[in-house]
Write a protein that holds these residues in place. Structure first.
Motif, PDB file in Angstrom:
ATOM      1  N   SER A  89      20.025  22.979  -5.042  1.00  0.00           N
ATOM      2  CA  SER A  89      20.028  21.773  -5.870  1.00  0.00           C
ATOM      3  C   SER A  89      18.635  21.276  -6.212  1.00  0.00           C
ATOM      4  O   SER A  89      18.450  20.600  -7.220  1.00  0.00           O
ATOM      5  N   GLY A  90      17.666  21.562  -5.362  1.00  0.00           N
ATOM      6  CA  GLY A  90      16.325  21.030  -5.552  1.00  0.00           C
ATOM      7  C   GLY A  90      16.122  19.678  -4.906  1.00  0.00           C
ATOM      8  O   GLY A  90      15.015  19.131  -4.937  1.00  0.00           O
ATOM      9  N   LEU A  91      17.181  19.112  -4.298  1.00  0.00           N
ATOM     10  CA  LEU A  91      17.043  17.836  -3.592  1.00  0.00           C
ATOM     11  C   LEU A  91      16.190  18.011  -2.336  1.00  0.00           C
ATOM     12  O   LEU A  91      16.210  19.065  -1.701  1.00  0.00           O
ATOM     13  N   ASP A  92      15.467  16.977  -1.979  1.00  0.00           N
ATOM     14  CA  ASP A  92      14.631  16.991  -0.790  1.00  0.00           C
ATOM     15  C   ASP A  92      15.523  17.035   0.443  1.00  0.00           C
ATOM     16  O   ASP A  92      16.193  16.071   0.785  1.00  0.00           O
ATOM     17  N   CYS A  93      15.526  18.170   1.095  1.00  0.00           N
ATOM     18  CA  CYS A  93      16.409  18.399   2.226  1.00  0.00           C
ATOM     19  C   CYS A  93      15.729  19.380   3.162  1.00  0.00           C
ATOM     20  O   CYS A  93      15.170  20.380   2.705  1.00  0.00           O
ATOM     21  N   THR A  94      15.767  19.104   4.445  1.00  0.00           N
ATOM     22  CA  THR A  94      15.182  20.037   5.395  1.00  0.00           C
ATOM     23  C   THR A  94      16.158  20.336   6.518  1.00  0.00           C
ATOM     24  O   THR A  94      16.824  19.435   7.028  1.00  0.00           O
ATOM     25  N   ALA A  95      16.247  21.609   6.876  1.00  0.00           N
ATOM     26  CA  ALA A  95      17.089  22.027   7.995  1.00  0.00           C
ATOM     27  C   ALA A  95      16.294  22.009   9.299  1.00  0.00           C
ATOM     28  O   ALA A  95      16.851  22.234  10.369  1.00  0.00           O
ATOM     29  N   ALA A  96      14.992  21.732   9.215  1.00  0.00           N
ATOM     30  CA  ALA A  96      14.140  21.724  10.410  1.00  0.00           C
ATOM     31  C   ALA A  96      14.544  20.593  11.348  1.00  0.00           C
ATOM     32  O   ALA A  96      15.205  19.629  10.953  1.00  0.00           O
ATOM     33  N   ASN A  97      14.108  20.705  12.578  1.00  0.00           N
ATOM     34  CA  ASN A  97      14.349  19.669  13.594  1.00  0.00           C
ATOM     35  C   ASN A  97      15.829  19.344  13.740  1.00  0.00           C
ATOM     36  O   ASN A  97      16.222  18.182  13.700  1.00  0.00           O
ATOM     37  N   ASP A  98      16.646  20.389  13.896  1.00  0.00           N
ATOM     38  CA  ASP A  98      18.089  20.208  14.061  1.00  0.00           C
ATOM     39  C   ASP A  98      18.684  19.477  12.857  1.00  0.00           C
ATOM     40  O   ASP A  98      19.395  18.488  12.986  1.00  0.00           O
ATOM     41  N   GLU A  99      18.367  20.008  11.687  1.00  0.00           N
ATOM     42  CA  GLU A  99      18.875  19.465  10.421  1.00  0.00           C
ATOM     43  C   GLU A  99      18.514  17.985  10.263  1.00  0.00           C
ATOM     44  O   GLU A  99      19.374  17.106  10.197  1.00  0.00           O
ATOM     45  N   GLN A 100      17.245  17.750  10.159  1.00  0.00           N
ATOM     46  CA  GLN A 100      16.717  16.394  10.076  1.00  0.00           C
ATOM     47  C   GLN A 100      17.363  15.559   8.975  1.00  0.00           C
ATOM     48  O   GLN A 100      17.731  14.401   9.196  1.00  0.00           O
TER      49      GLN A 100
END
Length: 197
Positions: A89-100
């Motif tokens: 999607s391009g939305l600001d999303c991070t899977a880091a840090n247990d899906e922050q």
């Protein structure tokens, strides 16, 4: 190897080859399928598209005309249902840090509003980013397109045809089933879905 398995079920050519359960799980109750829910969610979107209830190229924002969208720009307006299903999607999303980003969404009062308000970090369709909140938007889209919750739509169009009766699927405060996870099924019923795929 220290794996915390509760169930191991192998199906090959339509036959069960291995059906094992490990303490404390005994196989008698539904079990959290975690992110398998995402694949069920995208399957439901595909069924709705095949029924003409929505189009994979429909813009995301077209499903939420009543909402004020934070960080709205031309890039965000190009996000489609297809981009959400492919996690591009391009939305600001991070899977880091247990899906922050998932944890931040769960701390909000309105999961859909939280996700719609994310800023854009790339052009839709250009970059894969594991994004559980984007999967939750699919649940809201499905409900808006069909007039049924994801659970009710799944019961009618996927679970009942497969003989799946026992299902628990939590919803957010606005009544949208968790698109990213938490669906609970018996292992044999999960195997039916896997065999269907």
């Amino acid at each position: 190897h220290g794996l915390n398995l509760h169930s191991l079920l192998l199906v090959r050519n339509g036959k069960v080859l291995l059906d094992a359960y490990f303490y404390p799980y005994d196989g008698k109750t539904v079990h959290d399928q975690a992110s398998v829910t995402k694949s069920i969610m995208t399957t439901l979107i595909a069924i709705a598209a095949a029924q003409g209830k929505l189009n994979l190229d429909d813009p995301l924002l077209s499903f939420f005309p009543e909402r004020t969208i934070v960080n709205r720009d031309a890039t965000k307006e190009r996000i489609t249902v297809r981009h959400l299903t492919s996690m591009s999607s391009g939305l600001d999303c991070t899977a880091a840090n247990d899906e922050q980003t998932l944890r931040e969404m769960q701390a909000s009062d309105d999961y859909v509003q939280f996700t719609l308000g994310r800023k854009m970090i790339s052009e839709p369709g250009k970059q894969f980013v594991y994004c559980s909140p984007g999967m939750h938007l699919l649940s809201a889209i499905l409900q808006k397109a069909t007039g049924m919750t994801a659970l009710d739509f799944a019961r009618q169009n996927l679970f009942q045809p497969l003989g799946i009766k026992a299902v628990i699927w939590p919803a957010d405060a606005q009544g949208f089933n968790h698109g990213w996870g938490d669906i609970r099924l018996h292992p044999h019923d999960t195997a039916k879905i896997g065999f269907l795929w």
